[in-house]
Motif scaffolding. Structure first.
Motif, short mmCIF file in Angstrom:
data_model
loop_
_atom_site.label_atom_id
_atom_site.label_comp_id
_atom_site.label_asym_id
_atom_site.label_seq_id
_atom_site.Cartn_x
_atom_site.Cartn_y
_atom_site.Cartn_z
N ARG A 39 -91.64 33.21 10.12
CA ARG A 39 -90.55 33.13 11.09
C ARG A 39 -89.84 31.78 10.89
O ARG A 39 -90.49 30.74 10.83
CB ARG A 39 -91.09 33.23 12.51
N ASP A 40 -88.51 31.84 10.79
CA ASP A 40 -87.75 30.61 10.57
C ASP A 40 -88.01 29.61 11.68
O ASP A 40 -87.97 29.94 12.87
CB ASP A 40 -86.24 30.92 10.50
N LEU A 41 -88.25 28.36 11.27
CA LEU A 41 -88.51 27.30 12.22
C LEU A 41 -87.26 26.50 12.55
O LEU A 41 -87.32 25.53 13.31
CB LEU A 41 -89.59 26.36 11.67
N GLY A 42 -86.13 26.88 11.96
CA GLY A 42 -84.89 26.15 12.20
C GLY A 42 -84.24 25.74 10.89
O GLY A 42 -84.80 25.93 9.81
N PHE A 43 -83.05 25.19 11.00
CA PHE A 43 -82.29 24.79 9.83
C PHE A 43 -81.78 23.37 10.01
O PHE A 43 -81.58 22.90 11.14
CB PHE A 43 -81.11 25.74 9.61
N VAL A 44 -81.54 22.72 8.88
CA VAL A 44 -80.97 21.37 8.90
C VAL A 44 -79.86 21.31 7.86
O VAL A 44 -79.98 21.86 6.77
CB VAL A 44 -82.04 20.29 8.61
N VAL A 45 -78.76 20.65 8.20
CA VAL A 45 -77.63 20.45 7.29
C VAL A 45 -77.23 18.99 7.34
O VAL A 45 -76.85 18.49 8.41
CB VAL A 45 -76.43 21.35 7.68
N ASP A 46 -77.34 18.30 6.22
CA ASP A 46 -77.02 16.88 6.15
C ASP A 46 -75.52 16.72 5.92
O ASP A 46 -74.98 17.21 4.92
CB ASP A 46 -77.79 16.23 5.00
N LEU A 47 -74.83 16.05 6.83
CA LEU A 47 -73.38 15.88 6.74
C LEU A 47 -72.98 14.46 6.33
O LEU A 47 -71.82 14.09 6.43
CB LEU A 47 -72.73 16.23 8.09
N GLY A 48 -73.93 13.68 5.87
CA GLY A 48 -73.62 12.35 5.38
C GLY A 48 -73.68 11.29 6.46
O GLY A 48 -73.38 11.55 7.63
#
Length: 646
Positions: free
Chosen positions: A350-359
């Motif tokens: 089950r996905d534990l969440g997502f992260v997106v690095d925007l600088g």
């Protein structure tokens, strides 16, 4: 009793985790072989930071030999798999062939750039799937900003400082976010013309940024991008690409020298040759990651359609998070099938969440379903990457610290050229080199431009939404180099045919006249150095083209030098084989000791010398049959006016 042989193809997230887990489970009771084009594991989620100068390239790589001491590493690319004989044929990095025998085979070959039939994209765009592409983009962006700062023409300056990214998934969003910060930092040192600043555009046919993520995260990323100055265009994509820019689906023409293709990925075409059941280009497997009917064959990562037990009726998406966990389950089930481990286990996650690095300190994250933005999201994102990386954690953290207190170094290393990272390649992790072995030929012609899979024009199952824009493409066999790439033939536009070509929609939008065909020579492109120095267009092999309009191609003498000032073959030959000047100038004596034992007979008005050896390849060029670097069609020629999901 001999030890069983386990062969793993690919050292991405799935393959690397499989090898590491199997090494721990078998404890020397099995021969484990890992076949991979490179000697490192690449941590793809941090690749945008390499392109933006935050991290040095080696920081996002982990040595396979050092981290997998009990695994035999074989460098090469898989060409063909014989399932009945349980053998795999591969090509090494220097073109040598080899064969590997296995008792268990784990396919974890990963993915390649998704291609769509959009005219000009294959020739003028670059992907973002491997380290060579990130290094090329870093150099290219730096060069464009420096050339723009030195330009006196406002139009050229604006075009060079416009960067178009297609695909607003994980990769495209992070590339645009980091790219805007990178170029803004450069122009503070090299100011552009008054009122100008670098412009990054992010395009996608999807209705919002990061369409595969939660709407709150999508809104956070969209807000950060727009505040930073990124021109976000949703519901828009590229209709046609040329050397000078792109024509958008809304009819707008954007002058640019940079087109970054991040519309998503598709499975490595290797699995298509097996003749086994597929699902949108992915190999169908059961919940234990075994191919039905083939007890010795397992697949995981982007090449495997793994049933999602948390969402019955669907398959796990092609993300690094799932691929990493596929590898662990695949290793446990391979060991169990050989009697070297416990019971088989199905894949369930089950996905534990997502992260997106925007600088900078900006990011979008939802760990355990908690939506975060700003500094807290940035801290969680970088903490997650440090925890997920299998090595180099201290070096990565040190680079982040240095980037926070010191300015970035914006220099061109020139290690990767445009022609060495074509978009249509089955090996994005390996840069093409002159004289190197050809690309893998086991894939069908569907992997070429203008021949997209059905999955490419639909949802495709990838995390980076595709453009969905169509148009007639120019298909060619998979093993044929792209136009303007090493080993390619002349460009398509050839003077001398007498027929005027119809204007493309791009030319019509720019108000350009139709291009006719004149003369009989082959149209060639100038190299970057020649253009910068004001030299004339080059002929084949990179030598100056000396033929005036309406005259046939320049005749080349042995040794690769062009005949000097000859018109249609008239006039004395200036150089003989070996580079010595001929002594048979008008009024002089005939040249002695010519090849074949006869004096040169090509005096003015006479006939050419006989029995000369056939000219070989020019000095510094690879022998026939190997790709060569010129003439190169580049997207970064000056003065010609220019994920994988994480």
């Amino acid at each position: 009793m001999s030890r069983p042989r386990i062969l793993i193809v690919g050292a991405g997230f799935a393959g690397y985790r499989t090898a590491r887990t199997l090494s721990r489970l078998t404890r020397g009771r099995a021969h484990i072989t890992l076949l991979n084009p490179t000697d490192y594991f690449l941590y793809l989620p941090l690749l945008p930071q390499v392109a933006a100068g935050v991290l040095e390239p080696r920081r996002v790589t982990v040595s396979l030999s050092d981290s997998l001491p009990d695994v035999r590493l074989v460098l090469g690319e898989a060409d063909r798999i014989d399932l009945d004989d349980r053998t795999l044929h591969y090509t090494g990095p220097e073109g040598e062939g080899g064969t590997l025998v296995y008792d268990r085979l784990v396919l974890a070959a990963g993915s390649v750039n998704k291609l769509l039939p959009i005219p000009g994209v294959a020739e003028h765009a670059h992907g973002f799937r491997g380290l060579p592409e990130a290094l090329y983009l870093r150099d290219h962006v730096t060069r464009q900003v420096e050339l723009a700062a030195a330009s006196d023409d406002p139009g050229t300056c604006a075009a060079r400082c416009t960067f178009v990214v297609v695909g607003a998934g994980y990769t495209g969003t992070e590339v645009a976010a980091h790219g805007q910060m990178f170029t803004d930092a450069q122009v503070r040192k090299h100011p552009l013309r008054r009122g100008m600043r670098p412009r990054w555009m992010l395009l996608d046919v999807a209705p919002r940024v990061l369409p595969e993520m939660d709407e709150k995260l999508s809104a956070t990323a969209d807000r950060v991008l727009r505040q930073r100055g990124v021109d976000v265009r949703m519901g828009t994509s590229v209709k046609e690409a040329t050397h000078d820019g792109v024509l958008l689906t809304d009819g707008e023409v954007v002058e640019t020298r940079t087109l970054v293709w991040c519309v998503g990925v598709r499975p490595d075409p290797l699995v298509e040759s097996l003749g086994l059941p597929m699902e949108k280009g992915r190999l169908l497997v059961d919940p234990h990651l075994r191919v039905p009917g083939r007890p010795e064959l397992f697949a995981c990562g982007d090449v495997a359609a793994v049933p999602d037990l948390e969402n019955p009726g669907s398959y796990t998406p092609m993300t690094a998070q799932h691929a990493w966990r596929h590898g662990k389950v695949a290793a446990e089930n391979v060991a169990a099938s050989l009697g070297l481990g416990g019971a088989r286990t199905p894949y369930r996650h089950r996905d534990l969440g997502f992260v997106v690095d925007l600088g900078g300190a900006k990011a979008a994250a939802n760990p355990l379903g908690v939506t975060l933005s700003g500094v807290p999201a940035g801290a969680v994102t970088r903490g997650y990457h440090l925890a997920a990386m299998p090595g180099n954690r201290v070096r990565v953290a040190a680079d982040w610290l240095l980037d926070a207190v010191l300015p970035r170094q914006a220099v061109q290393l020139g290690l990767v050229r445009s022609w060495s990272v074509p978009l249509d390649t089955s090996s994005p992790e390996v840069a093409r080199v002159p004289g190197g072995p050809g690309r893998r030929q086991d894939a069908s012609a569907r992997s070429g431009p203008g021949a997209a899979l059905a999955a490419d024009t639909g949802d495709g199952g990838t995390g980076d939404g595709g453009t969905g824009a169509g148009g007639p493409g120019r298909a060619r066999p998979h093993d044929e180099p792209a136009k303007g790439q090493p080993g390619s033939g002349p460009t398509q536009v050839r003077p001398g045919s007498g027929a005027a070509e119809p204007r493309s929609e791009w030319e019509t939008a720019k108000g350009r006249p139709a291009t006719g065909r004149t003369g009989s020579g082959t149209a060639e492109l100038r190299s970057e150095a020649e253009t910068a120095k004001g030299r004339p267009a080059t002929g084949p092999g990179g030598e100056p083209a000396g033929n005036p309009a309406g005259v046939g191609p320049v005749r080349k003498q042995p040794g690769g030098e062009p005949a000097g000032n000859q018109v249609a073959g008239v006039g004395p030959v200036r150089k003989q084989p070996g580079g010595e000047p001929a002594r048979n100038q008008p009024g002089g004596e005939p040249a002695r000791n010519q090849p074949g034992g006869e004096p040169a007979r090509n005096q003015p008005g006479g006939e050419p010398a006989k029995k000369r050896p056939a000219p070989g390849p020019p000095p510094g060029h690879p022998p026939p049959g190997h790709p060569a670097p010129g003439p190169v069609k580049r997207t970064d020629v000056p003065d010609d006016s220019t994920k994988g999901d994480s």
